[in-house]
Scaffold this active site. Structure first.
Site, PDB file in Angstrom:
ATOM      1  CG  HIS A   1      -6.541   6.477  -7.411  1.00  0.00           C
ATOM      2  ND1 HIS A   1      -5.377   6.464  -6.662  1.00  0.00           N
ATOM      3  CD2 HIS A   1      -6.695   5.204  -7.854  1.00  0.00           C
ATOM      4  CE1 HIS A   1      -4.860   5.243  -6.654  1.00  0.00           C
ATOM      5  NE2 HIS A   1      -5.647   4.459  -7.375  1.00  0.00           N
TER       6      HIS A   1
ATOM      7  CB  SER B   1       0.503   2.442  -2.596  1.00  0.00           C
ATOM      8  OG  SER B   1       0.196   3.450  -3.544  1.00  0.00           O
TER       9      SER B   1
ATOM     10  CD  GLU C   1      -7.991   8.146  -3.178  1.00  0.00           C
ATOM     11  OE1 GLU C   1      -7.306   7.892  -4.192  1.00  0.00           O
ATOM     12  OE2 GLU C   1      -7.549   8.055  -2.014  1.00  0.00           O
TER      13      GLU C   1
ATOM     14  CB  ALA D   1      -2.141   2.627   0.143  1.00  0.00           C
TER      15      ALA D   1
ATOM     16  CG  HIS E   1      -0.225   6.034  -6.735  1.00  0.00           C
ATOM     17  ND1 HIS E   1      -0.277   6.879  -7.819  1.00  0.00           N
ATOM     18  CD2 HIS E   1      -1.343   6.277  -6.021  1.00  0.00           C
ATOM     19  CE1 HIS E   1      -1.370   7.623  -7.762  1.00  0.00           C
ATOM     20  NE2 HIS E   1      -2.043   7.277  -6.666  1.00  0.00           N
TER      21      HIS E   1
HETATM   22 ZN   LIG Z   1      -3.975   8.001  -6.306  1.00  0.00          ZN
END
Ligand SMILES: [Zn+2]
Length: 261
Positions: A227, A167, A224, A162, A169
């Site tokens: 994630h 992102s 993912e 990202a 995160h």
């Molecule tokens: Zn991730």
């Protein structure tokens, strides 16, 4: 026969409808003044449950949390929805206690406590798991993204990393997980015993697989399976119950296959 059965169902539905109205009248701001005629599709349910003892479960409230506020556990961040402000940093970061955490990154308080519960359950199930990434601040994402662009070019980097400000995160609500195996940050992690167990149980602790297979055009990211995004157990359960696997679809947001510019 058919007419009698239909009439019985109709009466059952009417009684049920009246009960529902009575039950709702105590809490609804505006109780309906008239009952609408029962439809054919309502009749079978009324026949099966003519005397409900509990009020119907309230509909899931999709507005219980903001999807725009970066401090909301439901914030939706994608390629069309940068965090606001772009350099947002959460105010309640907390280190998960007792978990293997490769780079010692924190999470937001509710996500940290949920991760501890998830890992405890994984431990009881004999499933190896560790955190390989959690909260990354804006500056860290700038460095990561720039290094990927330098290595692979921007078009390629955008498929797996990202841009800063976009992102998940950076919300402090995400953990990337691993099993110490050969599928570190790879699609095959989803087929490992740990990946399979997490896909099955993470929702019980409020985590969803944020970038599922087959939804690349919605989320903008390749699958993912490592994630996991914390959204809270209520939303995770509702998404599982309704079979809606992405936040974009659940909240009727436009697909975000790419950046606007
Ligand atoms: Zn991730």
């Amino acid at each position: 026969m058919m007419r009698a059965r239909l009439r019985g169902s109709w009466i059952g539905a009417t009684v049920t409808g009246a009960l529902v109205v009575l039950l709702l009248a105590g809490c609804a701001a505006e109780a309906p003044e008239t009952t609408s005629p029962p439809t054919v599709s309502e009749a079978p349910a009324a026949t099966q449950d003519p005397e409900p003892t509990e009020p119907p479960a309230p509909a899931f409230d999709r507005t219980a949390h903001s999807i725009d506020d970066p401090m909301s556990i439901w914030v939706v961040s994608n390629k069309l929805r940068p965090l606001t402000p772009m350099d947002f940093a959460p105010t309640d970061l907390s280190m998960p206690v007792g978990l293997e955490n490769e780079f010692g990154q924190p999470l937001r308080e509710p996500a940290a406590r949920a991760a501890e519960a998830l890992f405890a359950a994984a431990g009881e199930a004999g499933v190896p798991v560790r955190i390989i990434s959690a909260y990354r601040d804006y500056g860290t994402q700038v460095g990561l993204y720039d290094s990927y662009v330098a290595r692979d070019g921007q078009a390629a980097a955008d498929t797996y990393s990202a841009r800063p400000g976009h992102s998940e995160h950076q919300t402090g609500l995400v953990i990337d997980l691993d099993d110490h195996g050969a599928c570190y940050l790879q699609a095959c992690f989803g087929e490992t015993p740990t990946g399979v167990w997490l896909a099955e149980h993470a929702a019980d602790y409020g985590f969803i697989v944020r970038y599922p297979a087959g939804k690349e055009d919605v989320t903008g990211f390749m699958p993912e399976p490592w994630h996991f995004r914390y959204v809270g157990p209520e939303l995770a359960a509702e998404m599982r119950a309704t079979g809606v696997s992405t936040l974009e679809e659940f909240f009727d947001l436009p697909p975000a296959p790419g950046y606007a510019g």
